[in-house]
Design a protein around this motif. Structure first.
Motif: not given
Length: 110
Positions: A64, A67-72, A74-75
């Motif tokens: 998790e 996943r959050e790190q990748e989302a941040v 990417a943003e």
């Protein structure tokens, strides 16, 4: 029944009772030892299950977080690209502004 015979039967009954008590105590000790062993097996199994659950939850938490790190990331990448694009669109404007300032400074000195 004669008195010696009665006394003999009483002694036999007492001996039999002593054997029964001794056997019961032996059985009790055996059952207690077995119960302790079973309790230790159960505790060990519970420890192993708890460790497995801990490892599973830790793996889920790490996934998790990833996943959050990748989302941040990417943003952040999208925001950086948008800023670069915006800055690129304004390059001509900025160059023209700086040239105007330079020309004004040069004219002011002459």
């Amino acid at each position: 029944m004669a008195r010696p015979e009665v006394l003999n039967r009483i002694q036999e009954a007492e001996a039999e009772a002593d054997e029964i008590v001794a056997q019961a105590e032996s059985d009790r000790e055996e059952r207690i030892a077995e119960a302790r062993e079973e309790a230790e097996r159960i505790r060990q199994q519970a420890r192993e299950e708890a460790e497995g659950m801990r490892e599973e939850r830790l793996a889920e938490a790490r996934a998790e977080i990833e996943r959050e790190q990748e989302a941040v990331l990417a943003e952040g990448e999208a925001e950086r690209e948008a800023l670069e694009e915006s800055a690129g669109e304004r390059t001509d404007e900025v160059v023209e502004y700086v040239v105007d300032l330079f020309e004004e400074a040069v004219h002011a000195q002459t």
